[in-house]
Write a protein that holds these residues in place. Structure first.
Motif, short mmCIF file in Angstrom:
data_model
loop_
_atom_site.label_atom_id
_atom_site.label_comp_id
_atom_site.label_asym_id
_atom_site.label_seq_id
_atom_site.Cartn_x
_atom_site.Cartn_y
_atom_site.Cartn_z
N CYS A 190 0.82 -1.23 0.00
CA CYS A 190 0.00 0.00 0.00
C CYS A 190 0.85 1.27 0.00
O CYS A 190 0.35 2.35 -0.30
CB CYS A 190 -0.97 0.02 1.18
SG CYS A 190 -0.18 0.08 2.80
N GLY A 191 2.14 1.14 0.33
CA GLY A 191 3.03 2.28 0.26
C GLY A 191 2.76 3.36 1.30
O GLY A 191 2.10 3.14 2.32
N TYR A 192 3.27 4.54 0.99
CA TYR A 192 3.21 5.68 1.89
C TYR A 192 1.78 6.04 2.28
O TYR A 192 1.52 6.54 3.38
CB TYR A 192 3.89 6.87 1.20
CG TYR A 192 3.80 8.18 1.93
CD1 TYR A 192 4.55 8.41 3.08
CD2 TYR A 192 2.98 9.20 1.45
CE1 TYR A 192 4.47 9.64 3.74
CE2 TYR A 192 2.91 10.42 2.10
CZ TYR A 192 3.65 10.64 3.25
OH TYR A 192 3.57 11.84 3.90
N GLY A 193 0.83 5.78 1.38
CA GLY A 193 -0.57 6.14 1.66
C GLY A 193 -1.18 5.35 2.79
O GLY A 193 -2.16 5.78 3.39
N GLY A 194 -0.61 4.17 3.09
CA GLY A 194 -1.15 3.37 4.18
C GLY A 194 -2.62 3.03 3.97
O GLY A 194 -3.03 2.65 2.87
N ILE A 195 -3.42 3.22 5.01
CA ILE A 195 -4.83 2.83 4.95
C ILE A 195 -5.77 4.00 4.69
O ILE A 195 -6.97 3.93 4.97
CB ILE A 195 -5.25 2.08 6.24
CG1 ILE A 195 -5.17 3.00 7.48
CG2 ILE A 195 -4.39 0.84 6.44
CD1 ILE A 195 -5.80 2.40 8.72
N TYR A 201 -2.10 11.76 -4.70
CA TYR A 201 -0.88 12.15 -4.00
C TYR A 201 -0.31 10.98 -3.20
O TYR A 201 0.90 10.72 -3.22
CB TYR A 201 -1.16 13.33 -3.07
CG TYR A 201 0.03 13.74 -2.23
CD1 TYR A 201 1.03 14.54 -2.75
CD2 TYR A 201 0.15 13.29 -0.92
CE1 TYR A 201 2.14 14.90 -1.99
CE2 TYR A 201 1.26 13.64 -0.14
CZ TYR A 201 2.24 14.45 -0.68
OH TYR A 201 3.33 14.79 0.08
N PHE A 202 -1.18 10.25 -2.51
CA PHE A 202 -0.71 9.23 -1.58
C PHE A 202 -0.51 7.85 -2.23
O PHE A 202 0.22 7.01 -1.69
CB PHE A 202 -1.68 9.09 -0.41
CG PHE A 202 -1.59 10.23 0.58
CD1 PHE A 202 -0.46 10.39 1.35
CD2 PHE A 202 -2.64 11.12 0.73
CE1 PHE A 202 -0.36 11.43 2.26
CE2 PHE A 202 -2.55 12.17 1.64
CZ PHE A 202 -1.42 12.33 2.41
N TYR A 236 -4.16 1.64 -4.11
CA TYR A 236 -5.35 2.21 -3.47
C TYR A 236 -6.23 1.10 -2.91
O TYR A 236 -6.68 1.16 -1.75
CB TYR A 236 -6.10 3.06 -4.48
CG TYR A 236 -7.35 3.73 -3.96
CD1 TYR A 236 -7.27 4.97 -3.33
CD2 TYR A 236 -8.60 3.14 -4.13
CE1 TYR A 236 -8.42 5.60 -2.86
CE2 TYR A 236 -9.75 3.76 -3.66
CZ TYR A 236 -9.66 4.99 -3.02
OH TYR A 236 -10.80 5.61 -2.55
N PHE A 237 -6.48 0.07 -3.72
CA PHE A 237 -7.32 -1.05 -3.28
C PHE A 237 -6.68 -1.78 -2.10
O PHE A 237 -7.36 -2.17 -1.15
CB PHE A 237 -7.55 -2.04 -4.42
CG PHE A 237 -8.34 -1.50 -5.59
CD1 PHE A 237 -9.14 -0.37 -5.45
CD2 PHE A 237 -8.28 -2.11 -6.83
CE1 PHE A 237 -9.87 0.12 -6.52
CE2 PHE A 237 -9.00 -1.62 -7.90
CZ PHE A 237 -9.79 -0.50 -7.75
#
Length: 232
Positions: A109-114, A153-154, A161-162
């Protein structure tokens, strides 16, 4: 706004569509359930009016469940391996379980997290709010466009995203378990939404199979009807 852009915005609620596909949910209709004229949101969300809907959405987009882990995902992205290890060792046992969860899920999920766990659910509420005539489609699309800016951005792809949504779902299911840390650790390591993720990835109508992640989102003017809300 062209139709692909509109479909992209509604696509932000796609995880909730996959979760409710068997009940008639749509990826692209302004109404989440096109065959319904009203959706009861009172029992699960306490929403039965325009004011409650908008207050919930504006609060939850940035201050929902994601902030509980967001700083850890941000730290993991910038810390060296030794800095991360030292930080983890200084935390209590409960935090160590969460930090291990962040470390194990960062790769998908990367930097965006949840954050997308909150974004997708608020998209679900917006589209139901349109059905119930709490808000107009114009208002919903403007709010979606602001969520879209955050999402692009995230996250770097629909799949990221999913994944953030799925991991957020998994985390949400454990929120009340802070005593039995071994049980918590087990709950956080099981993949609870694999069926939903398969639908999202394989469904030809899913936005990830029809629309690029990075598209230009038209900058919409904030509707006058939302001027009283200091949110953007």
């Amino acid at each position: 706004m062209n139709q692909d852009c509109v479909d992209w915005l509604y696509g932000l609620s796609a995880p909730m569509v996959a979760l409710n596909k068997k009940y008639g949910a749509s990826y692209t209709s302004p109404s989440f359930f096109p065959d319904r004229t009203f959706v009861d949101m009172a029992d699960d969300w306490g929403i039965d009016s325009r004011e409650k809907l908008l207050n919930c959405v504006f609060d939850m987009v940035d201050d929902g469940h994601a902030p509980m882990l967001s700083r850890y995902y941000a730290m993991y992205s910038r810390f060296s391996e030794s800095q991360w290890r030292d930080y983890c060792q200084a935390q209590d046992d409960y935090q160590k379980v969460l930090l291990t969860f962040v470390e194990q899920t960062f790769c998908v999920c990367g930097y965006g997290g949840i954050r997308s766990w909150d974004y997708a659910r608020m998209g679900y509420l917006l589209r139901n709010g349109t059905t119930n005539k709490y808000i107009s489609e114009e208002e919903a699309l403007w709010i979606f466009s602001r969520i879209a800016e955050r999402s692009q951005y995230f996250y770097s792809s629909w799949h990221h995203y999913f994944a953030g949504w799925s991991i957020g779902f998994q985390y949400w299911e454990t929120l009340n378990n802070k005593e039995d840390l071994e049980a918590l650790r087990c709950e956080l390591t099981r993949a609870s939404q694999t069926h939903t993720m398969k639908i999202l990835i394989n469904d030809e109508d899913s936005p990830c199979n029809r629309l690029a992640w990075y598209i230009d989102i038209d900058e919409l003017e904030k509707p006058e009807s939302l001027a009283e809300y200091d949110w953007s």
